[in-house]
Design a protein around this motif. Structure first.
Motif, PDB file in Angstrom:
ATOM      1  N   ILE A  36      10.717  70.109   8.114  1.00 43.44           N
ATOM      2  CA  ILE A  36      12.273  70.433   8.546  1.00 43.44           C
ATOM      3  C   ILE A  36      12.002  71.646   9.366  1.00 43.44           C
ATOM      4  N   ALA A  38      11.491  71.213  13.480  1.00 43.87           N
ATOM      5  CA  ALA A  38      10.456  70.532  14.533  1.00 43.87           C
ATOM      6  C   ALA A  38      10.270  71.139  15.794  1.00 43.87           C
ATOM      7  N   ILE A 204      18.657  77.834  20.725  1.00 46.74           N
ATOM      8  CA  ILE A 204      17.293  77.854  21.133  1.00 46.74           C
ATOM      9  C   ILE A 204      16.862  79.075  21.302  1.00 46.74           C
ATOM     10  N   GLU A 219       9.877  88.800  13.275  1.00 48.11           N
ATOM     11  CA  GLU A 219       9.513  87.823  14.037  1.00 48.11           C
ATOM     12  C   GLU A 219       7.779  88.123  14.078  1.00 48.11           C
TER      13      GLU A 219
END
Ligand code: NAD
Length: 414
Positions: A36, A38, A204, A219
């Protein structure tokens, strides 16, 4: 691929794993993966999964269709693809699930996959909000499934060895971790045009917007927080921090630099800093202890030892006025000997070539799925860094020192 074709492909894959087809298969237990998310990390993980004997990819789920052809290319085969994770999880040919969607989707995806009863490799950070982190642990424990968090540095040989030596006392008592991850780049990804309503921009470049991103601290810093948690043997108690947009005034709503200070018990601390306009110090951390220091980078770890403390002042000892180290006067204030930065070669941890921690972590996950051993970077490890990331992100916006909650006692689970 439409839903019918996706589900028909499921029966074809089931056929491919029939006794006849299996006769030619290698002797390892097959592990068929469903994915889930990709995108870039999902594809990197898939590449590594496919290097582990016996692993195949049964199907992927992604809401951005261009990913489907990318995955077919990397797998060298047509992989059934869907935009619905429910369809993916209803297949009978999925033994384990990789979740590499953006952090704001992790709770929804991990909880659904946990309810399907499969082992999960979930990319970091565990969850987006404090509540998400709590709910994910609740569900993983309730479902009694294997869960591994994507903290691959827990599987890097030189990191494991460095932490082992730190924990056995090689640098005395570790008191501070100083970590950075600096880059030179705007952290932006190209977006196809036209893009009405900036939908693709947000899909994106989700990392650049507060609604979907924990910023650089989550992150990038989540790995450093995890290592500090490992070294200190606990999660941080509180955090304060700051951030700003210094260079990239392009509509993003998270900082292009961030600095956070995490407080652990007994006054111990982790400081994390991330810049995106200067890569000089790269990605590394220093662990300082009462008897030495360790520099851990993404390729090695090196130990440095403090001089024995022989210059403690006593009442009858004269205070030296001038101190010269390596030909340089370092100062005339009290006891400044040893303040020149130590530049010796240090003692490098020898664990062979660095290799790829992502492959190491994925191989270990597959072995765990096959029942060969348990999971090191489990859901509690994920919680302790994930919850710290969530709170640290809020703290850079509020500017307040903010307590970091512990996982609530799961005794109340139904
Ligand atoms: N362990 C590591 O070192 C490491 C490195 C990079 C990224 N990551 C993590 O991996 C995750 C993904 O990062 P990435 O760089 O691959 O991002 P990405 O944007 O490249 O990929 C995410 C993919 O998820 C898809 N997606 C978004 N919403 C979805 C939904 N609701 N359902 C299904 N698919 C959806 C997107 O279309 C995209 O293809 C993040 O949590 C990130 O922090 C971990």
């Amino acid at each position: 691929m439409n839903r019918r074709a996706f589900l028909e492909a499921a029966s074809l894959t089931a056929l491919a794993s029939s006794p006849l087809a299996r006769a030619a298969a290698p002797a390892v237990k097959p592990v068929r993966l469903g994915v889930i998310g990709a995108g870039s990390r999902g594809q990197e993980d898939m590449r590594q999964f496919l290097r582990v004997p016996g692993v195949t990819i049964s199907a992927i789920c992604d809401i951005y269709p261009p990913r489907y052809a990318q995955v077919n290319r990397l797998a060298g085969a047509e992989i059934p693809a869907t935009a619905s994770y429910t369809d993916l999880l209803s297949r009978h040919d999925v033994d384990a699930v990789l979740i590499a969607s953006p952090v704001s989707c992790h709770a929804e995806h991990v909880i659904a996959a946990a309810r399907s009863g499969r082992p999960i490799l979930g990319e970091k950070a565990l969850g987006f909000t404090v509540e998400d982190n709590q709910k994910i642990v609740d569900e993983v424990l309730r479902a009694k499934i294997l869960f591994q968090i994507g903290h691959e540095y827990r599987y890097a040989p030189w990191v494991k060895e460095a932490v082992r030596r730190i924990c056995r006392g090689d640098i005395g008592k570790p008191t501070h971790v100083e970590a950075c991850w600096n880059r030179n780049g705007d952290w932006r990804r190209a977006v196809p045009s036209p893009d009405p309503g900036q939908k693709l921009e947000h899909l994106i470049n989700w990392r650049l917007y507060r609604e979907t991103s924990g910023g650089l601290g989550t992150e990038l810093g989540s790995h450093h927080i995890d290592l500090a948690n490992w070294i200190f043997g606990e999660q941080p108690e509180s955090v304060l921090g700051t951030h700003s947009i210094c260079i990239y005034h392009d509509g993003r709503t998270v900082g292009d630099n961030v600095q956070s200070v995490f407080q652990y018990s007994g006054g111990r601390r982790l400081t994390f800093s991330s810049l995106t306009d200067n890569a000089k110090s790269g990605n590394q951390l220093w662990v300082y202890g009462t008897e030495g220091s360790v520099q851990i980078t993404i390729e090695d770890a090196t130990f440095f030892y403090e001089k024995k403390r022989s210059n403690q002042p006593t009442a009858d000892k004269p205070i030296s006025k001038t101190i010269v180290e390596r030909g340089v006067v370092t100062g005339a204030s009290y006891s400044t000997a040893g303040e020149m930065p130590y530049r010796g070669p240090g003692e490098r941890v020898e664990t062979g070539p660095a290799g790829d921690p992502t492959l190491d972590s994925i191989r270990s996950f597959v072995e765990a799925v096959r029942g060969e051993h348990g999971i090191d970077a489990d859901v509690h490890v994920g919680f302790r860094s994930g919850v710290a990331c969530s709170v640290a992100h809020d703290a850079v916006f509020s500017g307040n020192r903010t307590p970091i909650p512990k996982y609530r006692d799961s005794a109340s689970l139904a």
